[in-house]
Design an enzyme around this catalytic site. Structure first.
Site, PDB file in Angstrom:
ATOM      1  N   SER A 145       0.827  -1.212   0.000  1.00  9.91           N
ATOM      2  CA  SER A 145       0.000   0.000   0.000  1.00  9.91           C
ATOM      3  C   SER A 145       0.859   1.259   0.000  1.00  9.91           C
ATOM      4  CB  SER A 145      -0.904   0.021   1.229  1.00  9.91           C
ATOM      5  OG  SER A 145      -1.663  -1.165   1.306  1.00  9.91           O
TER       6      SER A 145
HETATM    7  N1  SAH Z   1      -0.786  -5.117   3.882  1.00  6.09           N
HETATM    8  C1  SAH Z   1      -0.014  -5.406   2.700  1.00  6.09           C
HETATM    9  C2  SAH Z   1      -0.669  -4.935   1.431  1.00  6.09           C
HETATM   10  C3  SAH Z   1      -1.574  -5.963   0.988  1.00  6.09           C
HETATM   11  S1  SAH Z   1      -2.300  -5.903  -0.602  1.00  6.09           S
HETATM   12  C4  SAH Z   1       1.393  -4.863   2.782  1.00  6.09           C
HETATM   13  O1  SAH Z   1       1.737  -4.204   3.773  1.00  6.09           O
HETATM   14  O2  SAH Z   1       2.176  -5.124   1.871  1.00  6.09           O
HETATM   15  C5  SAH Z   1      -3.661  -6.951  -0.193  1.00  6.09           C
HETATM   16  C6  SAH Z   1      -3.304  -8.390   0.090  1.00  6.09           C
HETATM   17  O3  SAH Z   1      -4.506  -9.044   0.460  1.00  6.09           O
HETATM   18  C7  SAH Z   1      -2.757  -9.154  -1.109  1.00  6.09           C
HETATM   19  O4  SAH Z   1      -1.528  -9.711  -0.779  1.00  6.09           O
HETATM   20  C8  SAH Z   1      -3.816 -10.217  -1.357  1.00  6.09           C
HETATM   21  O5  SAH Z   1      -3.285 -11.447  -1.819  1.00  6.09           O
HETATM   22  C9  SAH Z   1      -4.438 -10.373   0.014  1.00  6.09           C
HETATM   23  N2  SAH Z   1      -5.776 -10.956   0.038  1.00  6.09           N
HETATM   24  C10 SAH Z   1      -6.778 -10.812  -0.859  1.00  6.09           C
HETATM   25  N3  SAH Z   1      -7.856 -11.498  -0.450  1.00  6.09           N
HETATM   26  C11 SAH Z   1      -7.535 -12.073   0.743  1.00  6.09           C
HETATM   27  C12 SAH Z   1      -8.243 -12.917   1.658  1.00  6.09           C
HETATM   28  N4  SAH Z   1      -9.498 -13.296   1.443  1.00  6.09           N
HETATM   29  N5  SAH Z   1      -7.599 -13.309   2.778  1.00  6.09           N
HETATM   30  C13 SAH Z   1      -6.310 -12.938   3.003  1.00  6.09           C
HETATM   31  N6  SAH Z   1      -5.598 -12.160   2.177  1.00  6.09           N
HETATM   32  C14 SAH Z   1      -6.204 -11.725   1.060  1.00  6.09           C
END
Ligand code: SAH
Length: 218
Positions: A70
């Protein structure tokens, strides 16, 4: 610790954006604890080699598997809005790179983070070596982490069409949740949710945001 000029420049931008969005977020400054956490965690350690030169630019960056780390301002304001106290048990949904989990771990007693893409969980595990208060798991985070519940705070870093009921159920009375809600690949509403002692749930829209979608059955 010696201050890194690139990181300090980014922090100044984050502070300016915090001031400019205060009418929507209700927060015109970041708390000293959140600022200290942002200064301690090296974002460069959580981005792929080829993105490292941009680690301290206020932008999201690709981390592979069509996912992103993010934007630093969004990490900062979501962390601020979660009001994490020392000793809190925090759930993160969407570990991604592990950067947000590391920031939360600087503030909380324990961070439990769930990621649906196993390869990202394993990469984050590598980046988070040395953090003793972070637990990672591959699975559908819309279901929370029942064995570790209840949580003082929950941060969801992927956009959900609706607030997953399991997450509301796993939030302690007095707990906070920050979650982007809305259609995938559209502009979403970042919501701050509080669960009162009575169990009543209050929601407030904070900002318009753009997150990758929360996938899985929930
Ligand atoms: N917090 C992260 C950014 C994440 S982007 C950081 O600091 O880098 C969002 C993430 O959510 C992605 O890696 C994606 O694979 C994950 N995601 C999407 N759907 C999800 C679900 N149902 N459960 C867990 N993770 C999920």
């Amino acid at each position: 610790m010696e201050r890194d000029p690139a990181l300090e420049g980014l922090i100044a931008e984050i502070e300016a954006e915090t001031r400019h969005t205060a009418q929507f977020t209700g927060r015109s400054v970041l708390s000293p604890r959140v600022l200290a956490a942002l200064r301690r965690v090296r974002r460069a350690a959580f981005v792929p080699e080829e993105e490292r030169a941009r680690a301290y630019v206020n932008r999201p960056l690709p981390i592979g598997h069509h996912q992103t780390i993010s934007q630093p301002f969004i990490v900062a304001i979501m962390t601020e809005l979660l009001d994490v106290a020392p000793g809190d048990v925090v759930l993160e949904v969407g570990t991604g790179s592990g950067y947000q989990a590391a920031v939360l771990a600087e503030l909380a007693g324990q961070v439990c983070s769930v990621e649906i893409i196993a390869a990202l969980t394993e990469a984050a595990r590598g980046a988070l070596v040395g953090y003793r208060n972070i637990a990672l798991r591959t699975g559908d985070g819309a279901l929370g982490w029942p064995e570790r519940a209840p949580f003082d705070a929950i941060m969801v870093t992927a956009a959900a069409a609706e607030v997953p009921p399991a997450l509301l159920a796993q939030l302690k009375p007095g707990g906070r949740m920050v979650i982007p809600v809305g259609a995938p690949w559209a502009e979403q509403r970042l919501m701050r949710i509080t669960k009162h002692g009575s169990g009543a749930v209050m929601q407030r829209e904070v900002l318009r945001v753009a997150f990758v979608p929360l996938v899985g059955g929930g």
